[in-house]
Design a protein around this motif. Structure first.
Motif, PDB file in Angstrom:
ATOM      1  N   HIS A   4      33.349  22.649  29.588  1.00 50.53           N
ATOM      2  CA  HIS A   4      33.077  21.243  29.952  1.00 50.53           C
ATOM      3  C   HIS A   4      32.162  21.127  31.163  1.00 50.53           C
ATOM      4  O   HIS A   4      32.362  20.278  32.030  1.00 50.53           O
ATOM      5  CB  HIS A   4      34.390  20.505  30.228  1.00 50.53           C
ATOM      6  CG  HIS A   4      35.331  20.531  29.055  1.00 50.53           C
ATOM      7  ND1 HIS A   4      35.036  19.936  27.857  1.00 50.53           N
ATOM      8  CD2 HIS A   4      36.545  21.106  28.910  1.00 50.53           C
ATOM      9  CE1 HIS A   4      36.039  20.127  27.013  1.00 50.53           C
ATOM     10  NE2 HIS A   4      36.946  20.846  27.619  1.00 50.53           N
ATOM     11  N   LYS A   7      26.235  18.695  34.717  1.00 52.57           N
ATOM     12  CA  LYS A   7      25.439  18.596  35.939  1.00 52.57           C
ATOM     13  C   LYS A   7      24.678  17.284  35.920  1.00 52.57           C
ATOM     14  O   LYS A   7      23.953  16.992  34.966  1.00 52.57           O
ATOM     15  CB  LYS A   7      24.442  19.767  36.027  1.00 52.57           C
ATOM     16  CG  LYS A   7      23.556  19.703  37.265  1.00 52.57           C
ATOM     17  CD  LYS A   7      24.359  19.804  38.545  1.00 52.57           C
ATOM     18  CE  LYS A   7      23.519  19.544  39.777  1.00 52.57           C
ATOM     19  NZ  LYS A   7      24.302  19.574  41.016  1.00 52.57           N
ATOM     20  N   ASP A  17      28.945  18.064  29.546  1.00 53.51           N
ATOM     21  CA  ASP A  17      30.111  18.557  28.815  1.00 53.51           C
ATOM     22  C   ASP A  17      29.787  19.750  27.909  1.00 53.51           C
ATOM     23  O   ASP A  17      30.095  19.747  26.723  1.00 53.51           O
ATOM     24  CB  ASP A  17      30.706  17.411  27.978  1.00 53.51           C
ATOM     25  CG  ASP A  17      32.096  17.769  27.481  1.00 53.51           C
ATOM     26  OD1 ASP A  17      32.842  18.422  28.223  1.00 53.51           O
ATOM     27  OD2 ASP A  17      32.405  17.410  26.332  1.00 53.51           O
ATOM     28  N   LEU A  48      22.693  29.122  41.399  1.00 54.22           N
ATOM     29  CA  LEU A  48      21.689  28.465  42.244  1.00 54.22           C
ATOM     30  C   LEU A  48      22.006  26.984  42.414  1.00 54.22           C
ATOM     31  O   LEU A  48      21.587  26.357  43.384  1.00 54.22           O
ATOM     32  CB  LEU A  48      20.293  28.620  41.630  1.00 54.22           C
ATOM     33  CG  LEU A  48      19.710  30.022  41.635  1.00 54.22           C
ATOM     34  CD1 LEU A  48      18.375  30.044  40.919  1.00 54.22           C
ATOM     35  CD2 LEU A  48      19.545  30.532  43.054  1.00 54.22           C
ATOM     36  N   ILE A  49      22.698  26.422  41.437  1.00 53.70           N
ATOM     37  CA  ILE A  49      23.008  24.993  41.441  1.00 53.70           C
ATOM     38  C   ILE A  49      24.503  24.830  41.210  1.00 53.70           C
ATOM     39  O   ILE A  49      25.079  25.531  40.374  1.00 53.70           O
ATOM     40  CB  ILE A  49      22.213  24.288  40.305  1.00 53.70           C
ATOM     41  CG1 ILE A  49      20.723  24.301  40.626  1.00 53.70           C
ATOM     42  CG2 ILE A  49      22.704  22.875  40.089  1.00 53.70           C
ATOM     43  CD1 ILE A  49      19.871  23.689  39.528  1.00 53.70           C
ATOM     44  N   THR A  52      28.435  19.554  38.581  1.00 54.46           N
ATOM     45  CA  THR A  52      29.099  18.320  39.011  1.00 54.46           C
ATOM     46  C   THR A  52      30.567  18.351  38.590  1.00 54.46           C
ATOM     47  O   THR A  52      31.439  17.926  39.332  1.00 54.46           O
ATOM     48  CB  THR A  52      28.388  17.104  38.376  1.00 54.46           C
ATOM     49  OG1 THR A  52      26.994  17.195  38.687  1.00 54.46           O
ATOM     50  CG2 THR A  52      28.944  15.800  38.916  1.00 54.46           C
TER      51      THR A  52
ATOM     52  N   GLU B 238      20.504  24.909  46.376  1.00 53.32           N
ATOM     53  CA  GLU B 238      20.256  23.863  45.375  1.00 53.32           C
ATOM     54  C   GLU B 238      19.109  22.948  45.796  1.00 53.32           C
ATOM     55  O   GLU B 238      18.242  22.603  44.998  1.00 53.32           O
ATOM     56  CB  GLU B 238      21.522  23.046  45.143  1.00 53.32           C
ATOM     57  CG  GLU B 238      21.300  21.933  44.142  1.00 53.32           C
ATOM     58  CD  GLU B 238      22.577  21.443  43.493  1.00 53.32           C
ATOM     59  OE1 GLU B 238      23.595  22.134  43.576  1.00 53.32           O
ATOM     60  OE2 GLU B 238      22.536  20.359  42.898  1.00 53.32           O
ATOM     61  N   ALA B 246      23.586  18.871  45.845  1.00 56.32           N
ATOM     62  CA  ALA B 246      24.569  18.595  44.797  1.00 56.32           C
ATOM     63  C   ALA B 246      25.225  17.246  45.053  1.00 56.32           C
ATOM     64  O   ALA B 246      25.590  16.932  46.176  1.00 56.32           O
ATOM     65  CB  ALA B 246      25.634  19.677  44.789  1.00 56.32           C
ATOM     66  N   VAL B 247      25.329  16.445  43.995  1.00 53.30           N
ATOM     67  CA  VAL B 247      26.001  15.147  44.102  1.00 53.30           C
ATOM     68  C   VAL B 247      27.331  15.265  43.375  1.00 53.30           C
ATOM     69  O   VAL B 247      27.374  15.546  42.183  1.00 53.30           O
ATOM     70  CB  VAL B 247      25.155  14.023  43.463  1.00 53.30           C
ATOM     71  CG1 VAL B 247      25.904  12.699  43.533  1.00 53.30           C
ATOM     72  CG2 VAL B 247      23.810  13.914  44.157  1.00 53.30           C
ATOM     73  N   LYS B 248      28.410  15.116  44.093  1.00 54.61           N
ATOM     74  CA  LYS B 248      29.729  15.159  43.459  1.00 54.61           C
ATOM     75  C   LYS B 248      30.001  13.793  42.846  1.00 54.61           C
ATOM     76  O   LYS B 248      30.099  12.789  43.538  1.00 54.61           O
ATOM     77  CB  LYS B 248      30.803  15.494  44.506  1.00 54.61           C
ATOM     78  CG  LYS B 248      30.819  16.977  44.848  1.00 54.61           C
ATOM     79  CD  LYS B 248      31.503  17.769  43.754  1.00 54.61           C
ATOM     80  CE  LYS B 248      31.442  19.268  44.048  1.00 54.61           C
ATOM     81  NZ  LYS B 248      31.756  20.055  42.867  1.00 54.61           N
ATOM     82  N   THR B 249      30.053  13.761  41.527  1.00 55.59           N
ATOM     83  CA  THR B 249      30.270  12.489  40.854  1.00 55.59           C
ATOM     84  C   THR B 249      31.763  12.288  40.646  1.00 55.59           C
ATOM     85  O   THR B 249      32.447  13.179  40.162  1.00 55.59           O
ATOM     86  CB  THR B 249      29.564  12.494  39.497  1.00 55.59           C
ATOM     87  OG1 THR B 249      28.244  12.971  39.706  1.00 55.59           O
ATOM     88  CG2 THR B 249      29.509  11.117  38.901  1.00 55.59           C
ATOM     89  N   VAL B 252      34.296  11.364  36.599  1.00 51.18           N
ATOM     90  CA  VAL B 252      33.764  12.023  35.408  1.00 51.18           C
ATOM     91  C   VAL B 252      34.809  12.990  34.889  1.00 51.18           C
ATOM     92  O   VAL B 252      35.202  13.918  35.580  1.00 51.18           O
ATOM     93  CB  VAL B 252      32.482  12.829  35.749  1.00 51.18           C
ATOM     94  CG1 VAL B 252      31.978  13.535  34.514  1.00 51.18           C
ATOM     95  CG2 VAL B 252      31.438  11.917  36.307  1.00 51.18           C
ATOM     96  N   PRO B 254      35.856  15.715  31.931  1.00 52.67           N
ATOM     97  CA  PRO B 254      35.167  16.519  30.930  1.00 52.67           C
ATOM     98  C   PRO B 254      35.257  15.883  29.553  1.00 52.67           C
ATOM     99  O   PRO B 254      36.336  15.505  29.114  1.00 52.67           O
ATOM    100  CB  PRO B 254      35.928  17.847  30.969  1.00 52.67           C
ATOM    101  CG  PRO B 254      36.538  17.891  32.317  1.00 52.67           C
ATOM    102  CD  PRO B 254      36.845  16.476  32.668  1.00 52.67           C
ATOM    103  N   GLY B 255      34.132  15.731  28.929  1.00 51.11           N
ATOM    104  CA  GLY B 255      34.137  15.243  27.565  1.00 51.11           C
ATOM    105  C   GLY B 255      34.136  13.737  27.435  1.00 51.11           C
ATOM    106  O   GLY B 255      34.315  13.212  26.348  1.00 51.11           O
ATOM    107  N   ASP B 256      33.915  13.024  28.548  1.00 55.41           N
ATOM    108  CA  ASP B 256      34.023  11.574  28.442  1.00 55.41           C
ATOM    109  C   ASP B 256      32.846  10.930  27.731  1.00 55.41           C
ATOM    110  O   ASP B 256      32.897   9.760  27.407  1.00 55.41           O
ATOM    111  CB  ASP B 256      34.221  10.929  29.822  1.00 55.41           C
ATOM    112  CG  ASP B 256      33.053  11.145  30.740  1.00 55.41           C
ATOM    113  OD1 ASP B 256      33.083  10.617  31.844  1.00 55.41           O
ATOM    114  OD2 ASP B 256      32.100  11.863  30.364  1.00 55.41           O
ATOM    115  N   SER B 257      31.808  11.690  27.471  1.00 56.45           N
ATOM    116  CA  SER B 257      30.693  11.081  26.755  1.00 56.45           C
ATOM    117  C   SER B 257      30.440  11.749  25.403  1.00 56.45           C
ATOM    118  O   SER B 257      29.564  11.362  24.677  1.00 56.45           O
ATOM    119  CB  SER B 257      29.414  11.165  27.599  1.00 56.45           C
ATOM    120  OG  SER B 257      29.084  12.503  27.794  1.00 56.45           O
ATOM    121  N   VAL B 258      31.203  12.771  25.104  1.00 55.40           N
ATOM    122  CA  VAL B 258      31.004  13.460  23.834  1.00 55.40           C
ATOM    123  C   VAL B 258      32.321  13.514  23.089  1.00 55.40           C
ATOM    124  O   VAL B 258      33.310  14.019  23.601  1.00 55.40           O
ATOM    125  CB  VAL B 258      30.497  14.905  24.075  1.00 55.40           C
ATOM    126  CG1 VAL B 258      30.251  15.593  22.753  1.00 55.40           C
ATOM    127  CG2 VAL B 258      29.229  14.888  24.895  1.00 55.40           C
TER     128      VAL B 258
END
Lengths: 307, 268
Positions: A4, A7, A17, A48-49, A52, B238, B246-249, B252, B254-258
């Motif tokens: 899951h 980014k 996902d 490197l990244i 999220t 990064e 990095a932006v911590k969202t 969200v 896992p899987g909320d859009s699929v």
């Protein structure tokens, strides 16, 4: 193992996902259109990244900020642009990376890596004077230097001539035999088909994962291509459901594409029916869909494709 | 040096040195700039009349002293400003960051390479000016002032500290710049402010003694440490690769859009 993984850069998703597993020693193809998130996924798995959300285990180590250096010691990444120091020689470039990986016996490792990519004779050449193809080979030698557990190769045959490409394919095959896991990002679908045990097709979201052959079988029903000497006067009387033909279309003047469930069983029946109908059969062939067909089908039907 | 691998640090520094040696612009700048900065000391040594009173002579020596301190500040500035943006420009940054090398090893390795020649050149230039003053200066106050204990101590302390500042600020600019030329221009400009501190003693606004030199040296050291803390914070893998942190969202899952079953999974 990737679970899951997502980014986002602000409101924009680089990938969303994404979940898959890659076994040790597997050659795993990563396909997708430009902007699909392939490079960002590789950069995320290469530490490197930061993702999220979601999680991943790379080379047996859970991906986190604290384990970055540990993971990077076990992997190697070769970007599409090999990124060599053009003012340094081939040898000096590799000496730098041997130092960064803290390799024991760096001279022997460098010699072996250059030998593997047939660049031993060019060790003293400045990288800035090498052709694109030779630079690509040096990039590969650099990726091999640390004897990695996982290799991320981004378009490794880009810019290589057919002979050099074949050498790279042989090299990837030998890596598989040595138990190295290869994560291959490529736009060359025939390359992925030939080399990869499984492929993943990404378009921000993961569209499909599986062996190329089985993806083909799942997406496309088998078909027969029938060519006759002249156009059939009444093809609907020959290509019937009783024959095992689900549907058929005319392609060109006297060529017919039949969708069938079982081509081995249907082909002889169709042949007999055509002969009985007085047709001169030129050929009956089973049509094979390529990985490219699979790729185009999945990407075209994906709603994200039109973004 | 906790957490730093000296082998990796050395590998970065060696690479930088090798690149300098093969870059005519850098070698040329390192060789030519010191000669330009010799003009002012030469005027003071060869032209300053013996009739000028020691106090006035000391003021002129002060300007010479300041000019000599510009060398360690300016020489490494353009090199440091190239260090990160230059790597990004030639596509070498991503392969470098993909190795186990740590942030501190890259930063110190890259800093060592310009600091050593810059400080070396500054010390050599100072020694040359002192020798010339002893043999050729018409006014004896020139040689006496330049070679007194506080001036030698100040030169010994200020040169490396100014170079370290210059490399730090140049590297900081380089991590954010997208164009090599802009980075180098800004890097050169940003290397100059600490010279204001040394100007206070050069122009005798604050009389130079041993403790003044030590005090100003400590001040520069504090500024350097603060600058390098900022540089370390800015050197984020990064951000260097993507241009953003990095932006911590939140929210969200896992899987909320699929939806399940949308991925075609096939077992081998």
């Amino acid at each position: 193992m990737v679970s899951h993984l997502t980014k986002r850069f602000g409101d924009r998703s680089a990938f969303e996902d994404v979940s898959f597993e890659v076994a040790r020693g597997e050659v795993f193809g990563f396909l997708g259109p430009n902007g699909a998130g392939k490079t960002t996924t590789v950069r995320t798995l290469g530490t490197l990244i930061a993702p999220t959300s979601g999680s991943a285990v790379v080379a047996g180590i859970p991906l986190s900020a604290a384990t970055g250096a540990e993971i990077r010691q076990l992997i190697s990444v070769m970007p599409e642009n090999p990124g060599l120091y053009v003012r340094l020689t081939v040898q000096e470039n590799l000496e730098l990376f041997a130092g960064l990986y803290s390799l024991p016996s760096p001279a022997a490792r460098i010699a072996a890596a250059l030998e593997t990519v047939n660049m031993a004779a060019r060790a003293r050449d400045l990288c800035g004077r090498l052709s694109k193809g030779l630079r690509q080979r040096v990039g590969l030698a650099r990726a091999l230097l640390s004897d990695p557990v996982v290799m991320f190769l981004d378009e490794p045959t880009s810019g290589l001539d057919p002979v050099a490409s074949r050498d790279v394919h042989d090299l990837i095959a030998s890596l598989r035999e040595r138990g190295v896991t290869v994560f291959l990002t490529t736009h060359r679908l025939e390359e992925a088909e030939r080399l990869c045990d499984r492929v993943a097709i990404l378009n921000t979201r993961l569209l499909a994962v599986g062996p190329p052959e089985q993806l083909r079988m799942q997406l496309f029903r088998s078909s027969l291509v029938v060519e006759t000497a002249v156009r059939l006067p009444a093809p609907e009387t020959v290509f019937t459901r009783d024959m095992g033909v689900d549907k058929w279309i005319t392609e060109g003047d006297a060529t017919y594409v039949l969708t069938v469930a079982d081509p081995r069983m249907t082909a002889p029946r169709v042949n007999r029916a055509l002969v009985a109908a007085g047709a001169d059969v030129v050929s009956i062939a089973v049509s094979h869909h390529s990985l490219e067909d699979v790729y185009l089908q999945l990407v075209d039907e994906d709603p994200e494709a039109g973004r | 040096m906790i957490g730093l691998d000296l082998g990796r640090l050395g590998a970065v520094a060696r690479k930088e040195m090798r690149e300098y040696r093969r870059t005519p612009f850098i070698v040329g700048a390192m060789l030519v700039l010191p000669f330009i900065f010799l003009i002012n000391p030469a005027i003071v040594i060869f032209v300053l009349s013996a009739a000028i009173k020691p106090a006035a002579a000391a003021r002129d020596v002060g300007s010479t002293f300041l000019v000599l301190l510009v060398v360690p500040a300016v020489i490494p500035a353009t090199i440091a400003a190239y260090s990160v943006v230059g790597e990004r420009d030639q596509g070498t940054l991503e392969p470098l960051l993909s190795t186990p090398v740590r942030r501190g090893e890259i930063l110190i390795g890259k800093a060592l390479a310009p600091v050593i020649p810059s400080v070396g050149i500054a010390y050599l230039l100072f020694a040359l000016v002192v020798i010339l003053a002893h043999f050729f200066a018409q006014n004896p106050a020139v040689a006496a002032t330049l070679s007194d204990g506080p001036h030698v101590l100040a030169q010994a302390l200020f040169a490396p500290l100014l170079a370290v500042w210059s490399i730090g600020v140049g590297t900081a600019i380089s991590t954010r710049a997208s164009d090599v030329r802009v980075a180098q221009q800004l890097g050169t400009l940003a290397s100059l402010p600490p010279l204001a501190v040394t100007a206070l003693v050069s122009f005798q606004i604050v009389p130079l003694g041993v403790w003044t030199a030590v005090g100003f040296g400590l001040g520069l050291l504090v500024i350097d440490i603060a600058m390098w803390r900022v540089v370390a914070a800015m050197f984020d893998r990064e951000r260097l690769i993507t241009g953003s942190r990095a932006v911590k969202t939140t929210g969200v899952s896992p899987g909320d859009s699929v939806g399940p079953g949308q991925v075609r999974r096939i077992q081998a």
